[in-house]
Write an enzyme that holds these catalytic residues in place. Structure first.
Site, short mmCIF file in Angstrom:
data_model
loop_
_atom_site.label_atom_id
_atom_site.label_comp_id
_atom_site.label_asym_id
_atom_site.label_seq_id
_atom_site.Cartn_x
_atom_site.Cartn_y
_atom_site.Cartn_z
N ALA A 8 -7.93 -4.47 -5.77
CA ALA A 8 -7.28 -5.30 -6.49
C ALA A 8 -7.48 -4.94 -7.81
O ALA A 8 -7.40 -6.56 -8.39
CB ALA A 8 -8.37 -6.81 -6.39
N LYS A 11 -3.71 -1.45 -11.15
CA LYS A 11 -3.02 -2.65 -11.65
C LYS A 11 -2.26 -2.96 -10.63
O LYS A 11 -1.40 -4.19 -10.90
CB LYS A 11 -1.84 -1.20 -12.54
CG LYS A 11 -1.74 -0.46 -13.90
CD LYS A 11 -0.88 0.22 -14.23
CE LYS A 11 -1.26 0.02 -15.91
NZ LYS A 11 -0.33 -0.41 -16.22
N GLY A 13 -2.90 -4.12 -8.14
CA GLY A 13 -3.26 -4.48 -6.96
C GLY A 13 -3.69 -5.80 -7.58
O GLY A 13 -3.45 -7.55 -7.13
N ARG A 86 -1.62 10.53 -8.46
CA ARG A 86 -1.16 12.42 -8.01
C ARG A 86 -1.36 12.38 -9.25
O ARG A 86 -0.83 12.05 -10.60
CB ARG A 86 0.01 12.18 -7.48
CG ARG A 86 0.66 13.51 -7.66
CD ARG A 86 2.55 13.99 -6.73
NE ARG A 86 2.72 14.74 -7.17
CZ ARG A 86 3.71 14.42 -6.35
NH1 ARG A 86 5.01 14.46 -6.24
NH2 ARG A 86 4.18 16.35 -5.86
N ARG A 92 1.65 16.69 -3.38
CA ARG A 92 2.03 15.36 -2.65
C ARG A 92 0.96 15.77 -1.53
O ARG A 92 0.65 15.37 -0.87
CB ARG A 92 3.43 15.24 -2.16
CG ARG A 92 3.52 13.87 -2.24
CD ARG A 92 4.85 13.58 -1.38
NE ARG A 92 6.19 14.05 -2.21
CZ ARG A 92 6.19 12.87 -3.03
NH1 ARG A 92 6.10 11.86 -2.97
NH2 ARG A 92 7.22 13.31 -4.15
N ASN A 123 -0.33 5.42 -2.11
CA ASN A 123 0.74 7.02 -1.63
C ASN A 123 0.29 7.61 -1.22
O ASN A 123 -1.35 8.24 -1.22
CB ASN A 123 1.03 6.86 -3.02
CG ASN A 123 2.34 6.24 -3.12
OD1 ASN A 123 3.66 5.73 -2.55
ND2 ASN A 123 2.63 5.46 -4.20
N ARG A 154 15.94 -0.63 -5.61
CA ARG A 154 16.38 0.32 -7.54
C ARG A 154 17.73 0.60 -7.17
O ARG A 154 18.63 0.84 -8.38
CB ARG A 154 15.40 1.21 -7.87
CG ARG A 154 13.91 0.84 -8.02
CD ARG A 154 12.78 2.43 -8.31
NE ARG A 154 11.79 1.49 -9.07
CZ ARG A 154 10.69 2.73 -8.53
NH1 ARG A 154 10.51 3.65 -7.54
NH2 ARG A 154 9.35 1.62 -9.36
N HIS A 178 9.68 7.83 0.94
CA HIS A 178 9.49 7.25 -0.55
C HIS A 178 9.49 8.63 -0.81
O HIS A 178 8.45 8.62 -1.62
CB HIS A 178 8.81 6.13 0.39
CG HIS A 178 8.31 5.40 -2.05
ND1 HIS A 178 8.98 5.50 -2.63
CD2 HIS A 178 7.08 5.80 -2.71
CE1 HIS A 178 8.59 4.93 -3.49
NE2 HIS A 178 7.19 5.56 -3.60
#
EC number: 1.1.1.37
Length: 314
Positions: A8, A11, A13, A86, A92, A123, A154, A178
């Site tokens: 939390a 950004k 959170g 990342r 990734r 992520n 989007r 994603h």
């Protein structure tokens, strides 16, 4: 409804916690972060209370260290937004392995103390959803990720802008990872119930330009303002609200895919259309795709299966 947000102080959170506190169905919110970020959580809590007072709302907000997961046992849902970001030198797969260790610990602690739902935002979200599912031992209906829900939003914006229509009239979704292998389903995209491919100006629709733009959308925001927060947080609230109200809407979330889609070997968490209700993921909806979309989706599932395998023993 009681919600806990792990991470939390970050950004997404912090913005998510603020938006959730404004929702009428939310009564209790637990802000959770590492010990060194508890002072920041205190500031976030004070700021949220000021905002609630201005809007005539109230909620019970509590602060917890992430070593006190047992204090979250009354949560209807635990949303996990924490994890490493990342950087330029990190692949990734590197990010997946780094965050898998974090998600492993949280998931085991959650399952040890709580009977709840786990909503994964960290992520790479599909792989982290898989890791949370495996480590928690929960039923797959109770562990899900943001997946391609935000990507689908989007895609809707791009369609609305191109055809110059109100976004509420647009129905569109993206399936798969994603990430780079995502698949926008143009065959099922519609405006006001009319398939976009039947509209006169569709022949000029820049599908691949839009696809590339969506793939790089988050990276561009990160370069311009050091990370996105409003979009992801709003998308998460949209999903939480759907579950709280038992709306049973069809959303594109990351869920554990088995054999629900004919010819697709699952065994990975993938962004697919699902029916969402109070209990979580009620059903995977095996929609029909064009052959080229189906083949692209199949490749995306293969990519995700390999990523999921790579973190299974971490």
């Amino acid at each position: 409804m009681e919600i806990s947000v792990i991470g939390a102080s970050g950004k997404i959170g912090s913005q998510l916690s603020f938006l959730l506190a404004r929702e009428k169905y939310i009564r209790n919110i637990n802000l959770v972060a590492r010990e060194k970020s508890l002072n920041m959580l205190e500031g976030i809590k004070m700021d949220i209370y000021d905002a609630l007072a201005a809007s005539g709302r109230d909620a019970e907000i509590k602060i917890h260290s992430d070593t006190e997961i047992e204090n979250l046992c009354n949560s209807d849902m635990i949303i996990v937004t924490s994890g490493a970001k990342r950087n330029g030198n990190m692949s990734r797969l590197d990010l997946a392995k780094t965050n898998a260790k974090i998600i492993k610990n949280y998931s085991r602690e959650i399952a040890k103390h709580c009977d709840t739902k786990i909503f994964m935002v960290s992520n790479p979200v599909d792989v982290m959803t898989y890791k949370a599912l495996m480590e928690s031992g929960y039923d797959k209906s109770k562990v899900f990720g943001l997946g391609t829900h935000l990507d689908s939003m989007r895609f809707k914006v791009a369609i609305a802008k191109f055809f110059d229509v109100h976004i509420d009239d647009v129905r569109a979704r993206i399936v798969g990872e994603h990430g780079d292998s995502m698949v926008p389903l143009i065959s099922s995209a519609a405006i006001g119930g009319i398939p976009v491919r039947r509209l006169p100006s569709y022949e000029d629709f820049p599908y691949y330009d839009i696809l590339n733009s969506i793939k790089t959308h988050g990276k561009r925001i990160n370069g311009l303002k050091n990370g996105s927060e409003y979009g992801p947080a709003s998308a998460i609230v949209n999903i939480v609200k759907c579950m709280a109200n038992n709306d049973r809407r069809l959303l594109t979330l990351s869920t554990f895919l088995e054999d629900e889609i004919e010819g697709i070997e699952g065994n990975a968490c993938v962004g697919v259309p699902v029916k969402v209700g109070r209990k979580g993921i009620e059903e995977v909806i095996p929609i029909k795709m064009e052959d080229w979309e189906y083949q692209s989706f199949k490749k995306s599932v293969d990519v995700l299966r390999d990523y999921c395998k790579s973190v299974a023993d971490i």
